[in-house]
Design an enzyme around this catalytic site. Structure first.
Site, PDB file in Angstrom:
ATOM      1  N   LYS A 127      12.598  -0.028  -4.331  1.00 50.50           N
ATOM      2  CA  LYS A 127      12.053   0.949  -5.275  1.00 50.50           C
ATOM      3  C   LYS A 127      13.115   1.933  -5.775  1.00 50.50           C
ATOM      4  CE  LYS A 127       7.435   0.522  -3.347  1.00 50.50           C
ATOM      5  NZ  LYS A 127       7.794  -0.706  -2.610  1.00 50.50           N
ATOM      6  N   THR A 175      10.999   5.947  15.537  1.00 51.47           N
ATOM      7  CA  THR A 175       9.652   5.554  15.951  1.00 51.47           C
ATOM      8  C   THR A 175       8.903   4.823  14.845  1.00 51.47           C
ATOM      9  OG1 THR A 175       8.930   7.791  15.363  1.00 51.47           O
ATOM     10  CG2 THR A 175       9.332   7.345  17.691  1.00 51.47           C
ATOM     11  N   GLU A 195       3.225   2.824  -8.743  1.00 49.44           N
ATOM     12  CA  GLU A 195       3.500   1.433  -8.412  1.00 49.44           C
ATOM     13  C   GLU A 195       4.138   0.683  -9.587  1.00 49.44           C
ATOM     14  OE1 GLU A 195       0.897  -0.647  -5.027  1.00 49.44           O
ATOM     15  OE2 GLU A 195      -0.194  -0.266  -6.866  1.00 49.44           O
ATOM     16  N   LYS A 197      15.011   7.925  -2.921  1.00 50.67           N
ATOM     17  CA  LYS A 197      15.844   6.966  -2.208  1.00 50.67           C
ATOM     18  C   LYS A 197      17.089   6.601  -3.021  1.00 50.67           C
ATOM     19  CE  LYS A 197      14.046   5.858   1.820  1.00 50.67           C
ATOM     20  NZ  LYS A 197      14.831   5.877   3.072  1.00 50.67           N
ATOM     21  N   SER A 252       5.222  -3.972   8.570  1.00 52.69           N
ATOM     22  CA  SER A 252       5.391  -2.526   8.687  1.00 52.69           C
ATOM     23  C   SER A 252       4.094  -1.796   8.375  1.00 52.69           C
ATOM     24  CB  SER A 252       6.508  -2.041   7.760  1.00 52.69           C
ATOM     25  OG  SER A 252       6.163  -2.269   6.410  1.00 52.69           O
ATOM     26  N   ARG A 253       3.938  -0.613   8.981  1.00 51.61           N
ATOM     27  CA  ARG A 253       2.750   0.192   8.749  1.00 51.61           C
ATOM     28  C   ARG A 253       2.635   0.564   7.281  1.00 51.61           C
ATOM     29  NH1 ARG A 253       4.263   2.446  13.766  1.00 51.61           N
ATOM     30  NH2 ARG A 253       5.563   3.968  12.711  1.00 51.61           N
ATOM     31  N   SER A 281       8.405   1.595  12.008  1.00 51.26           N
ATOM     32  CA  SER A 281       8.368   0.144  12.212  1.00 51.26           C
ATOM     33  C   SER A 281       9.767  -0.435  12.293  1.00 51.26           C
ATOM     34  CB  SER A 281       7.599  -0.521  11.071  1.00 51.26           C
ATOM     35  OG  SER A 281       6.278  -0.039  11.004  1.00 51.26           O
TER      36      SER A 281
END
Length: 357
Positions: A150, A18, A277, A162, A192-193, A20
């Site tokens: 990332k 569900t 970040e 990840k 994407s969200r 993106s």
């Protein structure tokens, strides 16, 4: 793996279906791009998103959507479950030939504030998937894990988890010789969200300010379709333990914001780097270059484990593949963003000085 050049007659499970990327994978599978699957199962823990995803297909009525609508009625099913739950994952995998593993916690600041939650989903979820295939007589022949830039030289929790997910899936090829485990790794998906373009669209629509973290920041930019293309390429031609990398454009975020603002009189505000970040993203590190090859339009990182790694005569890269090497100018950005930046025009508030923009 010649039988998986396409997915005709295969049963496909999409974890995080569900999200993106998951929704776009499902849409394109229903359109028959990889052949007509026997069944597509969306597996996620969000019943609301499943409900609205189901409704979105029921409400399709354009001529170009007829095939997708018909295939939805015949092929698509939904299953509530969490990749943290071994038994729920097992029930879904028992009737699957191919798994696209997209379930993840992927918002960088959220993972910084809730690191163990990221471990539970991104690492334990991947390990549960491997256990399901290894410890049970499942028909699963291919698993494609969705990773991120990332994960390359990670400095944040999301990237770290990840990176471990990638290694779990690569090593799984040693334990489950009848199943092919591989990964795809890519950068910022434009639509994407939670990504920067929808954020800027909302900020511009609300009259600003448009916020950037630092004027030096760069990012790889690709569309959802390019992300799905990478998944499909891995399914078609990937070997055990490989990681597929799309060759895509890179841009400065400040240039992205400036092009999206255009001639509007809006403030651009520098807010500082968020927790975790990076200034630049890397999709292939210098340590990975020597085992990176080219295949079709992709870089492919061969597995680190010597038992899985083929002989490589000439690596495809001599230095890391980084977004610091900016490839998009203003015209290139306008072309890339054309499908997105006119979705929500700026409507100035009554009496706002920006009404003249």
């Amino acid at each position: 793996m010649e039988d998986l050049v396409n997915l005709e007659g295969k049963r496909v499970l999409v974890t995080g279906g569900t999200g993106s990327l998951g929704q776009n994978v499902v849409r394109r599978l229903l359109a028959g791009e990889m052949g007509k699957p026997a069944r597509i199962t969306v597996f996620s823990r969000d019943e609301a998103k499943q409900h609205y995803m189901r409704l979105s297909y029921l409400h399709r009525n354009e001529a170009t959507d007829e095939v997708i609508y018909r295939n939805f009625q015949e092929l698509l099913s939904f299953r509530i479950g969490d990749v943290r739950d071994y038994s729920a994952l097992l029930q879904a995998a028992r009737e699957s030939d191919v798994i696209v593993h997209a379930a993840a916690l992927k918002q960088v600041p959220s993972c910084e504030y809730f690191p163990f939650e990221a471990v539970q989903t991104n690492i334990h979820g991947a390990q549960n998937l491997v256990r399901v295939v290894r410890e049970n007589r499942t028909p699963v022949k291919t698993v494609v894990g969705i990773s991120t830039d990332k994960a390359c030289k990670p400095i944040n929790v999301m990237g770290m988890t990840k990176a471990v997910m990638e290694r779990i899936l690569v090593e799984a090829n040693m334990e489950v010789p009848d199943t092919r485990f591989l990964c795809v790794r890519y950068g910022n998906v434009i639509a994407s969200r939670g990504s920067v373009v929808p954020l800027f669209i909302d900020q511009i629509a609300n009259g600003g300010p448009v916020t950037i973290t630092t004027t030096d920041m760069t990012r790889f930019l690709l569309s959802l379709d390019q992300a799905v293309d990478t998944v499909f390429a891995a399914i078609r031609s990937g070997e055990k333990g490989e990681t597929y990398i799309p060759r895509v454009a890179a841009a400065r975020i400040v240039d992205l914001a400036r092009v999206m603002i255009g001639d509007r009189d809006l403030e651009m505000r520098v807010t500082g780097i968020r927790p975790g970040e990076k200034i630049h993203e890397i999709m292939v590190s210098e340590e990975e270059c020597h085992r990176t090859i080219e295949r079709d339009d992709y870089y492919v990182i061969c597995p680190m484990l010597p038992e899985l790694r083929p002989a490589i005569d000439k690596p495809a890269l001599t230095r890391e593949y980084s977004s610091a090497e900016v490839t998009l100018d203003d015209d290139g950005l306008r072309e890339l963003l054309a499908p997105y930046i006119h979705e929500r025009p700026f409507v100035p508030r009554k009496g706002d000085r920006r009404a003249t923009a």
